[in-house]
Design a protein around this motif. Structure first.
Motif, mmCIF file in Angstrom:
data_model
loop_
_atom_site.group_PDB
_atom_site.id
_atom_site.type_symbol
_atom_site.label_atom_id
_atom_site.label_comp_id
_atom_site.label_asym_id
_atom_site.label_seq_id
_atom_site.Cartn_x
_atom_site.Cartn_y
_atom_site.Cartn_z
ATOM 1 N N CYS A 76 26.748 37.716 25.696
ATOM 2 C CA CYS A 76 26.030 36.446 25.577
ATOM 3 C C CYS A 76 25.838 36.056 24.119
ATOM 4 N N GLY A 77 26.334 36.873 23.214
ATOM 5 C CA GLY A 77 26.166 36.580 21.791
ATOM 6 C C GLY A 77 24.770 36.878 21.281
ATOM 7 N N ALA A 78 24.037 37.721 22.000
ATOM 8 C CA ALA A 78 22.630 37.977 21.669
ATOM 9 C C ALA A 78 22.463 39.132 20.675
ATOM 10 N N THR A 79 21.323 39.130 20.018
ATOM 11 C CA THR A 79 20.921 40.227 19.130
ATOM 12 C C THR A 79 19.977 41.146 19.900
ATOM 13 N N PRO A 80 20.301 42.442 20.013
ATOM 14 C CA PRO A 80 19.432 43.367 20.759
ATOM 15 C C PRO A 80 18.052 43.462 20.101
ATOM 16 N N LYS A 81 17.021 43.539 20.926
ATOM 17 C CA LYS A 81 15.652 43.649 20.411
ATOM 18 C C LYS A 81 14.899 44.832 21.006
ATOM 19 N N GLN A 102 18.463 61.959 22.135
ATOM 20 C CA GLN A 102 19.183 61.838 20.849
ATOM 21 C C GLN A 102 20.292 60.801 20.910
ATOM 22 N N GLY A 103 21.107 60.881 21.966
ATOM 23 C CA GLY A 103 22.209 59.924 22.136
ATOM 24 C C GLY A 103 21.688 58.516 22.297
ATOM 25 N N LEU A 104 20.617 58.399 23.066
ATOM 26 C CA LEU A 104 20.000 57.094 23.327
ATOM 27 C C LEU A 104 19.462 56.470 22.035
ATOM 28 N N PHE A 105 18.678 57.251 21.291
ATOM 29 C CA PHE A 105 18.019 56.696 20.099
ATOM 30 C C PHE A 105 18.997 56.482 18.940
ATOM 31 N N ALA A 106 20.065 57.265 18.888
ATOM 32 C CA ALA A 106 21.047 57.034 17.818
ATOM 33 C C ALA A 106 21.640 55.636 17.961
ATOM 34 N N LEU A 107 22.004 55.267 19.188
ATOM 35 C CA LEU A 107 22.584 53.941 19.409
ATOM 36 C C LEU A 107 21.511 52.850 19.267
ATOM 37 N N ALA A 108 20.303 53.147 19.748
ATOM 38 C CA ALA A 108 19.211 52.174 19.645
ATOM 39 C C ALA A 108 18.939 51.840 18.180
ATOM 40 N N LYS A 109 18.959 52.865 17.345
ATOM 41 C CA LYS A 109 18.694 52.683 15.919
ATOM 42 C C LYS A 109 19.798 51.836 15.270
ATOM 43 N N GLU A 110 21.036 52.165 15.647
ATOM 44 C CA GLU A 110 22.186 51.433 15.099
ATOM 45 C C GLU A 110 22.044 49.922 15.319
ATOM 46 N N HIS A 111 21.440 49.559 16.454
ATOM 47 C CA HIS A 111 21.340 48.137 16.788
ATOM 48 C C HIS A 111 19.922 47.592 16.667
ATOM 49 N N PRO A 189 31.335 54.520 25.118
ATOM 50 C CA PRO A 189 31.828 53.163 24.876
ATOM 51 C C PRO A 189 31.081 52.495 23.715
ATOM 52 N N THR A 190 31.766 51.544 23.075
ATOM 53 C CA THR A 190 31.193 50.821 21.933
ATOM 54 C C THR A 190 30.847 49.388 22.335
ATOM 55 N N PRO A 191 29.561 49.057 22.394
ATOM 56 C CA PRO A 191 29.217 47.673 22.722
ATOM 57 C C PRO A 191 29.575 46.760 21.550
ATOM 58 N N ARG A 192 30.213 45.630 21.830
ATOM 59 C CA ARG A 192 30.752 44.760 20.767
ATOM 60 C C ARG A 192 29.729 43.724 20.310
ATOM 61 N N ILE A 193 28.590 44.241 19.875
ATOM 62 C CA ILE A 193 27.465 43.382 19.507
ATOM 63 C C ILE A 193 27.806 42.424 18.354
ATOM 64 N N ALA A 194 28.367 42.941 17.286
ATOM 65 C CA ALA A 194 28.630 42.096 16.106
ATOM 66 C C ALA A 194 29.657 41.018 16.433
ATOM 67 N N LEU A 195 30.674 41.370 17.191
ATOM 68 C CA LEU A 195 31.682 40.374 17.571
ATOM 69 C C LEU A 195 31.047 39.294 18.447
ATOM 70 N N GLY A 196 30.266 39.720 19.425
ATOM 71 C CA GLY A 196 29.614 38.765 20.325
ATOM 72 C C GLY A 196 28.800 37.737 19.548
ATOM 73 N N GLN A 197 28.032 38.210 18.595
ATOM 74 C CA GLN A 197 27.217 37.300 17.782
ATOM 75 C C GLN A 197 28.085 36.367 16.948
ATOM 76 N N ALA A 198 29.158 36.935 16.387
ATOM 77 C CA ALA A 198 30.030 36.130 15.520
ATOM 78 C C ALA A 198 30.761 35.049 16.317
ATOM 79 N N GLN A 285 34.612 43.552 12.168
ATOM 80 C CA GLN A 285 35.532 44.704 12.123
ATOM 81 C C GLN A 285 35.915 45.165 13.524
ATOM 82 N N THR A 286 36.262 44.175 14.357
ATOM 83 C CA THR A 286 36.640 44.466 15.735
ATOM 84 C C THR A 286 37.966 43.780 16.029
ATOM 85 N N ALA A 287 38.929 44.553 16.479
ATOM 86 C CA ALA A 287 40.235 43.964 16.800
ATOM 87 C C ALA A 287 40.100 42.987 17.966
ATOM 88 N N VAL A 288 40.874 41.919 17.896
ATOM 89 C CA VAL A 288 40.864 40.911 18.948
ATOM 90 C C VAL A 288 42.314 40.567 19.274
#
Ligand code: ADP
Ligand code: MG
Length: 328
Positions: A76-81, A102-111, A189-198, A285-288
């Motif tokens: 949806c092009g959204a920014t995670p909150k 650990q796995g959960l918070f590492a990704l949460a922190k990244e975004h 899996p890698t969620p494509r957050i930056a691409l979605g926003q862009a 930095q996401t291939a399209v």
């Protein structure tokens, strides 16, 4: 004494509050939306035996549980909150909980996505996350905006997670390096957050690929009341494993077209926006990859099919691929 529900939450899930007005610990969390923005919500549940194998590494599972939710925000092009975590656990396994969190918070922190609450109960292993994101008012990218003549693009790679699943099922034997790569795609899996926003203001329509390209693009086509043509020679190389292993064409088709668990973005943009699509790919930095085009709705085409697949000679490939359906 075994650890109780509240100690468990305190120890593994409570973190210092960030943007939330009220976080974990009260009956409700409180969130103050920013002026000029809208909040977007999505929920995804992972059930043992359905969505993951009982043997999966808990750190990877923690990552994936949030990743599949963030992927919907990306679409949806959204920014995670923020997110809520509802957990059903057979027992208190501290090693498992430590890895999972650990796995959960590492990704949460990244975004920058804050855990603000949830629910914890005893039962079969089941992980349900509700995620919340933010978009400038009116700018969320929906499934319904595709227009005839748009190009169809996909981010990253498709099909490798399905290939790993086939290897786990024993229907295919993969060289170790190929299996490791495919397994990583399935479990991390890698969620494509930056691409979605862009792609806000660039893409006419967007969806994430969680149940297979044909199915998820199919939902987008239906919501937009259009059809599409996909060029198989453009889509086939999206199977990353192909770079190291000669995957038979029919298996590659199954994996790329109806694989599932990809968490890539499929989106439509007019040819006039091609340069802006490339800029979005670069900045994130996401291939399209462009794989096809939007056509008039099926009733208006000779084939009568919503989604047409063409081979390298432009001939229509007969396909019966369908998306994953838990109850079909
Ligand atoms: P209630 O009884 O009001 O439903 P609970 O006793 O279930 O609240 O939970 C206590 C607090 O801990 C609440 O703020 C809830 O949001 C939070 N919480 C419960 N489980 C989790 C979890 N797995 N992760 C994060 N927060 C949780
Ligand atoms: Mg509760």
């Amino acid at each position: 004494m075994p650890m109780g529900e509240f100690d468990l939450i305190e120890r593994f899930f409570k973190r210092p509050r960030q943007e939330a007005v009220v976080g974990i610990g009260d009956d409700c969390a409180v969130w103050a939306p920013r002026a000029g923005h809208q909040l977007v919500f999505s929920a995804d549940m992972l059930v043992e035996g359905r969505h993951f194998l009982s043997t999966v590494d808990p750190t990877r599972l923690g990552h994936k549980s949030l990743a599949v939710n963030l992927s919907d925000l990306a679409a949806c092009g959204a920014t995670p909150k923020a997110f809520l975590l509802s957990l059903s656990l057979p027992r208190v396994d501290e090693t498992w909980l430590s890895g999972f969190s650990q796995g959960l918070f590492a990704l949460a922190k990244e975004h920058g996505c804050e855990l603000i609450g949830g629910d914890t109960t005893q039962g079969p292993l089941n992980i349900a996350i509700t995620v919340m994101g933010e978009v400038p008012a009116g700018e969320a990218v929906m499934r319904s905006g595709a227009q005839v003549g748009d190009d169809v693009y996909v981010s990253g790679n498709l099909g490798d997670a399905r290939l790993a699943l086939e290897a786990f099922r024993g229907t295919v034997r993969l060289p170790e390096a190929v299996f490791d790569l495919a397994r990583l795609r399935m479990e991390v899996p890698t969620p494509r957050i930056a691409l979605g926003q862009a792609l806000r203001g660039v893409a006419h329509a967007m969806a994430d690929v969680s149940d297979g390209l044909v199915g998820d693009l199919g939902h987008l086509l239906k919501a937009s009341a259009v059809g599409a043509e996909i060029d198989w020679p453009l889509a086939q190389p999206l199977l990353q494993s192909l770079q190291q292993w000669a995957c038979p064409n029919d298996l590659a088709m199954t994996c790329v077209l109806s694989g599932g668990d990809d968490y890539e973005l499929v989106f439509c943009a007019p040819p006039s926006a091609a340069e802006r699509v490339q800029m979005a790919a670069q900045s994130s930095q996401t291939a399209v990859t462009k794989i096809g085009r939007i056509t008039p709705a099926p009733a208006a085409t000779s084939s009568g099919q919503t989604l047409v697949l063409r081979d390298s000679h432009g001939q229509i490939v007969p396909t019966q691929f369908r998306s994953f359906d838990h109850f079909a």
